[in-house]
Scaffold this active site. Structure first.
Site, mmCIF file in Angstrom:
data_model
loop_
_atom_site.group_PDB
_atom_site.id
_atom_site.type_symbol
_atom_site.label_atom_id
_atom_site.label_comp_id
_atom_site.label_asym_id
_atom_site.label_seq_id
_atom_site.Cartn_x
_atom_site.Cartn_y
_atom_site.Cartn_z
ATOM 1 N N ILE A 59 48.021 45.245 47.526
ATOM 2 C CA ILE A 59 48.516 44.113 48.310
ATOM 3 C C ILE A 59 48.110 44.413 49.751
ATOM 4 C CG2 ILE A 59 50.837 45.154 48.521
ATOM 5 C CD1 ILE A 59 52.005 42.320 48.722
ATOM 6 N N SER A 60 47.558 43.417 50.435
ATOM 7 C CA SER A 60 47.108 43.637 51.819
ATOM 8 C C SER A 60 48.300 43.912 52.721
ATOM 9 C CB SER A 60 46.381 42.396 52.337
ATOM 10 O OG SER A 60 45.289 42.083 51.518
HETATM 11 N N1 SAH Z 1 45.811 38.827 48.054
HETATM 12 C C1 SAH Z 1 46.180 39.909 47.184
HETATM 13 C C2 SAH Z 1 45.089 40.951 47.231
HETATM 14 C C3 SAH Z 1 45.014 41.793 46.040
HETATM 15 S S1 SAH Z 1 43.694 43.013 46.094
HETATM 16 C C4 SAH Z 1 47.505 40.508 47.648
HETATM 17 O O1 SAH Z 1 47.659 40.650 48.862
HETATM 18 O O2 SAH Z 1 48.340 40.858 46.827
HETATM 19 C C5 SAH Z 1 42.286 42.082 45.645
HETATM 20 C C6 SAH Z 1 42.393 41.331 44.375
HETATM 21 O O3 SAH Z 1 41.136 40.768 44.076
HETATM 22 C C7 SAH Z 1 42.784 42.184 43.164
HETATM 23 O O4 SAH Z 1 43.924 41.622 42.586
HETATM 24 C C8 SAH Z 1 41.575 42.083 42.252
HETATM 25 O O5 SAH Z 1 41.928 42.099 40.870
HETATM 26 C C9 SAH Z 1 40.976 40.767 42.672
HETATM 27 N N2 SAH Z 1 39.556 40.594 42.368
HETATM 28 C C10 SAH Z 1 38.530 41.450 42.594
HETATM 29 N N3 SAH Z 1 37.368 40.936 42.142
HETATM 30 C C11 SAH Z 1 37.670 39.701 41.619
HETATM 31 C C12 SAH Z 1 36.899 38.688 40.989
HETATM 32 N N4 SAH Z 1 35.581 38.811 40.782
HETATM 33 N N5 SAH Z 1 37.530 37.571 40.574
HETATM 34 C C13 SAH Z 1 38.887 37.423 40.757
HETATM 35 N N6 SAH Z 1 39.654 38.356 41.324
HETATM 36 C C14 SAH Z 1 39.059 39.481 41.762
#
Ligand code: SAH
Length: 224
Positions: A59-60
């Site tokens: 999570i960012s």
């Molecule tokens: N906005 C989220 C960030 C999670 S980390 C938060 O703050 O909770 C980044 C996310 O991108 C992960 O959940 C990962 O599974 C997803 N991700 C990475 N590559 C992806 C892709 N090709 N398609 C969909 N999701 C992807």
């Protein structure tokens, strides 16, 4: 600056982000106060840092979520439609839904089934009405291709770093519309991609960042 924003409560955390001068839009502060980060992170949820959520995802940090919401705020007005690529914990998806109001819609997409379930469970626990009303919908899929079924979008948030600008996402943006996306591998930058009302696309680099990659599901699960 950002690391000093940690607190013991959600309100305390958001108030510290405010003191650090991150908010220009009161709507962003309100959305972050309406979404309890404690329902999306197990340990130390009000610390201003990124945290592991499993399956190679994080999570960012709260200050990055605040920057993303601030940047997209002009395209997060009531009734607008949003795509949240890499929805992970579902936290930002819920904030985005708060900003677009009951007439708006946010599609959260992730390529790991367990994370789609996590996001769904977290929002169900925090704000069940967002799912019941279909203001938030979570989809399993490759976010690099966007989600054409609900396109076009007023704005698109990308929560993982793309190697190159994904053209499919640009194609699924309204005119006008905006994408907030980290791009790069070794060194990454947040890009603001704007499509104006005539369809012209411009790209602007905003800041250096460190995000997990936008990648293939198998690569992510193998930790590559
Ligand atoms: N906005 C989220 C960030 C999670 S980390 C938060 O703050 O909770 C980044 C996310 O991108 C992960 O959940 C990962 O599974 C997803 N991700 C990475 N590559 C992806 C892709 N090709 N398609 C969909 N999701 C992807």
């Amino acid at each position: 600056m950002a690391w000093f924003c940690s607190a013991n409560t959600n309100h305390g955390l958001v108030n510290n982000l405010k003191k650090a001068g991150i908010f220009q839009f009161e709507r962003v502060e309100k959305a972050m106060k309406a979404t309890d980060r404690g329902k999306y992170v197990k340990y130390d949820p009000y610390r201003d840092s990124p945290q592991q959520i499993g399956y190679g995802a994080t999570i960012s940090a709260p200050h990055m979520h605040a920057h993303a919401l601030e940047n997209l705020a002009p395209f997060l007005r009531p009734g607008m439609k949003v795509l949240d690529v890499g929805c992970g914990s579902g936290y930002l998806t819920a904030c985005l839904a708060e900003m677009v109001g009951p007439e708006g819609k946010v599609v959260g997409i992730d390529h790991i089934p367990q994370l789609v379930k996590l996001a769904t469970d977290n929002v169900k626990n925090d704000r069940p009405e967002l799912l019941e009303s279909l203001r938030v919908e979570f989809i399993l899929g490759d976010g690099r291709k966007g989600y054409p079924e609900e396109a076009p979008y007023d704005c698109i948030h990308v929560g993982a770093a793309a190697e190159k600008m994904p053209q499919d996402l640009i194609d699924q943006l309204k005119s006008p519309g905006r994408i907030f996306i980290p791009v790069g591998s070794n060194s990454q930058y947040i890009y603001q991609i704007d499509k104006d009302s005539d369809g012209n696309v411009t790209k602007k680099s905003l800041m250096g960042v460190m995000y997990v990659p936008l990648t293939d599901a198998q690569k992510q699960l193998r930790g590559e």
